[in-house]
Design a protein around this motif. Sequence first.
Motif, short mmCIF file in Angstrom:
data_model
loop_
_atom_site.label_atom_id
_atom_site.label_comp_id
_atom_site.label_asym_id
_atom_site.label_seq_id
_atom_site.Cartn_x
_atom_site.Cartn_y
_atom_site.Cartn_z
N LEU A 103 -98.91 -55.86 -30.82
CA LEU A 103 -98.07 -54.87 -31.50
C LEU A 103 -98.24 -54.97 -33.02
N THR A 104 -98.34 -56.19 -33.53
CA THR A 104 -98.48 -56.37 -34.97
C THR A 104 -99.82 -55.85 -35.46
N TRP A 105 -100.88 -56.15 -34.72
CA TRP A 105 -102.21 -55.67 -35.13
C TRP A 105 -102.29 -54.14 -35.14
N THR A 106 -101.57 -53.49 -34.23
CA THR A 106 -101.62 -52.03 -34.15
C THR A 106 -100.56 -51.36 -35.04
N GLY A 107 -99.73 -52.17 -35.72
CA GLY A 107 -98.70 -51.61 -36.58
C GLY A 107 -97.53 -51.02 -35.82
N ALA A 108 -97.38 -51.40 -34.53
CA ALA A 108 -96.31 -50.82 -33.71
C ALA A 108 -95.08 -51.71 -33.62
N GLU A 109 -95.08 -52.83 -34.34
CA GLU A 109 -93.93 -53.74 -34.24
C GLU A 109 -92.72 -53.14 -34.95
N THR A 110 -91.56 -53.40 -34.38
CA THR A 110 -90.28 -52.98 -34.97
C THR A 110 -89.34 -54.18 -34.92
N ILE A 111 -88.22 -54.05 -35.59
CA ILE A 111 -87.23 -55.13 -35.57
C ILE A 111 -86.77 -55.39 -34.15
N TRP A 112 -86.68 -54.35 -33.33
CA TRP A 112 -86.20 -54.53 -31.96
C TRP A 112 -87.25 -55.23 -31.09
N TRP A 113 -88.52 -54.91 -31.31
CA TRP A 113 -89.57 -55.62 -30.59
C TRP A 113 -89.55 -57.11 -30.94
N LEU A 114 -89.36 -57.42 -32.20
CA LEU A 114 -89.31 -58.82 -32.62
C LEU A 114 -88.15 -59.54 -31.94
N ILE A 169 -98.24 -70.40 -45.29
CA ILE A 169 -99.52 -70.17 -45.97
C ILE A 169 -100.26 -68.98 -45.35
N LEU A 170 -100.30 -68.93 -44.01
CA LEU A 170 -101.04 -67.86 -43.34
C LEU A 170 -100.41 -66.49 -43.59
N VAL A 171 -99.08 -66.44 -43.55
CA VAL A 171 -98.42 -65.15 -43.82
C VAL A 171 -98.71 -64.71 -45.25
N ALA A 172 -98.67 -65.66 -46.18
CA ALA A 172 -98.92 -65.31 -47.58
C ALA A 172 -100.36 -64.85 -47.80
N LEU A 173 -101.31 -65.46 -47.08
CA LEU A 173 -102.74 -65.18 -47.32
C LEU A 173 -103.32 -64.11 -46.40
N THR A 174 -102.88 -64.06 -45.15
CA THR A 174 -103.55 -63.18 -44.17
C THR A 174 -102.63 -62.17 -43.51
N GLY A 175 -101.31 -62.38 -43.55
CA GLY A 175 -100.39 -61.48 -42.89
C GLY A 175 -99.92 -62.03 -41.54
N TYR A 176 -99.15 -61.21 -40.83
CA TYR A 176 -98.50 -61.66 -39.61
C TYR A 176 -99.41 -61.67 -38.39
N GLY A 177 -100.33 -60.73 -38.28
CA GLY A 177 -101.15 -60.59 -37.09
C GLY A 177 -101.97 -61.84 -36.78
N TRP A 178 -102.64 -62.40 -37.79
CA TRP A 178 -103.46 -63.58 -37.57
C TRP A 178 -102.60 -64.77 -37.13
N THR A 179 -101.42 -64.90 -37.67
CA THR A 179 -100.56 -66.04 -37.33
C THR A 179 -100.16 -65.98 -35.87
N TYR A 180 -99.74 -64.81 -35.39
CA TYR A 180 -99.39 -64.68 -33.98
C TYR A 180 -100.60 -64.94 -33.09
N THR A 181 -101.77 -64.48 -33.51
CA THR A 181 -102.98 -64.64 -32.71
C THR A 181 -103.36 -66.10 -32.56
N ILE A 182 -103.21 -66.88 -33.60
CA ILE A 182 -103.52 -68.30 -33.53
C ILE A 182 -102.61 -69.00 -32.51
#
Length: 430
Positions: A103-114, A169-182
């Motif tokens: 969802l994060t990679w596709t930009g479809a995340e919302t507060i409710w999904w989280l 660090i990852l959120v600051a440098l790469t964003g949320y998608g990579w962090t969830y993927t790891i």
Amino acid sequence: MSTARSHLIDLSPLKASPAFARMWIGSVLAGIGGQLTIVTVMLHVFALTGSTFAVSMIAVAGLVPMILAGLYGGMLADAFDRRRVALIAATVTFASTGLLAALTWTGAETIWWLYVLSIINSAANSVGMATRTAIVPRLIPRDLLAAASALNGVAFGLTVMAGPALAGILVALTGYGWTYTIDVVLMLSMFLGLWTLPSLRPEGEVVRPGLASLVDGWRFLRRASNIRTQYVMDIIAMTFGQPLVLFPALGTVLLGGGAVTTGILTAAVAVGTFTSSLFSGRVVQYRWHGRGIERAVEAYGASIMGFGVVLLIGAFSAPATEKLPNVGLIVAACILLAASGASDNVSSIYRNTMMQASVPDSMRGRLQGVFIIVVAGGPRVGALYAGTLASLTTLWFPPLLGGFLVIALVALLARRSTRFRAYDAENPEP
């Protein structure tokens, strides 16, 4: 063994049981990924809403599902093959984290999904943690249970130390998608640790999941005054002494440093946990576990109260920003948070050992389910306490007041619980 080495952690459980060693390694790697996601979701929600209360509601929203899952998961662990139950719980966590990443990679995340996916993760983890903890006494002898609890402290320290720091660090440098993927990738190690376990059906009388099983567990708990007392002490500590929900706001508006400070503060707790586990040799030899829990929880309250004092000083200091953080106060806060992590870990070693040694195997899953609810539910109630009180007052007030309440309430409870204070690990009684 020399006096110097006797202070160091006992690695005997890893040598005595390869199955325990594999599960332990899998838990470490998967735990790091889980912490990446926990902290990243907090930062994600704060970025979408700008509200500390909204961050606290992540924990609160998952409280009831987590309680129900912990209770039912404990019943499952006492009725079916614990290896299979743990594998199913890990699969649910893996799938929900994968969906969060997609969802994060596709930009479809919302507060409710989280919120929804955090609730699912919370429930699945509740089942998995209760089951894996109930498995441990079947893999190693009783005299190594305290050492195994200290090793689990190392695992927790590593995961909470590395995970949140990497998340910031990852959120600051790469964003949320990579962090969830790891996290999705690291979760695969949990399957290796669980898949290679032998079949582990509960010993003794088996009660099918349902009301009868729940009532049976409740009757046992009513007779187990030592277990009840340690539950209450932990609830007190986590309700009034859990400032985690404040960290995103502290990095943004009080201490400065943004997401990196959030990660560092969270990791500081784990540094204390990890360090105290490394030097737990004498801790695991102490036989009076009730007294150990009491003193450790009171030390925890003192550390949190000191953390509140640091924030109070920060409130009257020069304003800090993301690029110009107040380094001195951040260091002081980290020292006190590390002390809180060390104190909580010592308490956890004794609490886990008491649970695993004094509770019979046929009841262990259900009691571990309740134990996980206490351990994981307390911080969620604490998140509501800290988030609500901070919204009504200021950021430094919840830990300052909460630390004082922890010390006072635990001291009062200990004075009224003489059997708990006399608990002897060499003659464990629930």
